[in-house]
Scaffold this motif. Sequence first.
Motif, short mmCIF file in Angstrom:
data_model
loop_
_atom_site.label_atom_id
_atom_site.label_comp_id
_atom_site.label_asym_id
_atom_site.label_seq_id
_atom_site.Cartn_x
_atom_site.Cartn_y
_atom_site.Cartn_z
N ASP A 101 -11.52 -3.79 3.22
CA ASP A 101 -10.69 -2.77 3.83
C ASP A 101 -9.24 -3.20 3.61
O ASP A 101 -8.94 -4.38 3.64
N PHE A 102 -8.34 -2.24 3.41
CA PHE A 102 -6.94 -2.66 3.18
C PHE A 102 -6.37 -3.40 4.38
O PHE A 102 -5.48 -4.23 4.24
N GLN B 247 -1.99 4.89 9.22
CA GLN B 247 -2.90 4.03 9.99
C GLN B 247 -2.15 2.78 10.48
O GLN B 247 -2.34 2.34 11.62
N VAL C 73 0.87 -1.18 0.00
CA VAL C 73 0.00 0.00 0.00
C VAL C 73 0.90 1.22 0.00
O VAL C 73 1.96 1.22 0.59
N ARG D 210 -1.90 8.11 4.04
CA ARG D 210 -2.99 7.93 4.98
C ARG D 210 -3.02 6.48 5.50
O ARG D 210 -3.12 6.23 6.70
N LYS D 211 -2.89 5.54 4.58
CA LYS D 211 -2.91 4.13 5.01
C LYS D 211 -1.65 3.77 5.79
O LYS D 211 -1.70 3.03 6.78
#
Length: 546
Positions: A482-483, A272, A264, A268-269
């Motif tokens: 969801d990732f 997280q 990814v 943002r990811k």
Amino acid sequence: NPNNSSNFIKHIVKEDLAEGTYDHIVTRFPPEPNGYLHIGHAKSIVLNFELADEFNGETNLRFDDTNPLKEDQEYVDAIKEDIEWLGYEWEGLRYASNYFDEMYNQAVILIKKGLAYVEDLSQEEIREYRGTLTEPGKESKSRSRSAEENLELFEKMRNGEFANGEKVLRAKIDMASPNINLRDPVIYRISHTPHHNTGEKWCIYPMYSFAHPLEDAIEGVTHSICTLEFEDQRPLYEWVVENCEIDAEPKQIEFARLNLTNTVMSKRKLKQLVDENYVDGWDDPRMPTISGLRRRGFTPESIKTFCREIGVSKADNLVDVRMLEHFVREDLKLTSPRTMSVLRPLKVVITNYPEGEVEWLDADINPENPEMGTRKIPFSREIYIEQSDFMENPPKKYFRLFPGNEVRLKHAYFIKCNEVIKDDEGNVVELHCTYDPETKSGTGFTGRKVKGTLHWVEATHAKEAEFRLYNSLIDDEKSGDDFLDFVNPDSLEVAHGYVEPNMEEAKAHDKYQFFRHGYFNVDPKETTAYKLVFNRIVELKSSFKL
Ligand code: ATP
Ligand code: MG
Ligand code: MG
């Protein structure tokens, strides 16, 4: 490879210089300091810096810090460190926030020209009025305000007389434009949030699509290279350049962003994953961040070669992450010392070797690069081999150690397994072997042949070490909405074993090839005088073909 020698952006630059559109080129790398840089950013860094370099131009590092909510000095510092580590020098170090006065003045110019107005509608209403692809937008009442009234309201916005969201400033372009981005886009919003650079000075902030062309124009950037998702915004970029009063005329050029398998790549990811403790910080060796890759052991050269080789195009694509791994292997093959480590040790006692004696054997440091010389490794009655190099009841074609079988110890002797020692639960805990002094490596012994060659370390001199073996953090094969459903729970495996004693001196970021195990980097954070920690960069072999 047509990509790395030339690309469509170089053609544009060549033409612009030949036709005299510009006499000198300026590019910029414009990160928003809201996270750490990742391998996708590296593609943009390599492109911008090397393009300018090739045409004797220059590149600015510009922090695109127009959103006070998500930005932080920690990110500013990390971004600078990463670009320097990659080996690039920026011409100017710029902050978009230093242009807030100029941006405000340009907004006032637009208002005076009748090209911007203060809007009373809420965000929601603005969205409703904007129309759709098939339906034109609707003009709001605010659109017909006089320049005087707009100037007054805009000043009140600046002076903090309105709450967040109560008013915005919009460009007055065309509510019926087929390009929705041109239907009077918002160019300034109210945000009563202190900014990491300008503090409390501003409570209104420019929107990206207004700010970016101005930033480029103010700096004299000629070629503003961005990713494809901004293609639809190009007419707005051009509108801002044309209608604001700044001499320079930058042009926006889009290219396809880098996507990698099992990775990814959005800040943002990634944030997280950090915040929710899936990883141990932005520089966790599993992260695709520049700092994670550095800690894992990737070299600047391997990252840059990868970025050059994947090329620059207009079409979205997905690159195999094993290609990046290929380039680090290539880079380390001739430069890293080869040495032996045992990740999961099994003790071997060589029963016919004299007790208390140690001999020092010669071993090449890198057989593919003889200039690196040789090292000395100890050999004695007790050594460790890899648990997986022994089987009590082997299948056919198993050429490693089993009862009655003889193998070669790399750089040393042939040994033969005579006895298997087990604990109360039946686990193999020790092997008793004999060696044949005639078979010493380098003496040209040809009396008989063996099929297996094992790595090993001498037990009394070996240094303890921790080995961190990584698998993909994200697994494309998994499924979910969801990732986070794609996070691989087995991305880290830790082993405790031994390395050769000459590695006592190993320092942070030293890189080695461990015989049969792959390339490893000395972890810069957790290695201490008492504890050596190695991160596996990559295994030795891959089925991937370039
Ligand atoms: P993210 O979505 O990961 O937060 P971003 O584009 O919002 O990325 P910025 O800080 O705005 O991050 O990016 C700085 C520069 O890096 C931009 O010019 C952007 O186009 C480029 N960039 C970001 N991600 C990629 C990528 N995957 N491939 C190529 N260039 C990228
Ligand atoms: Mg962003
Ligand atoms: Mg983004």
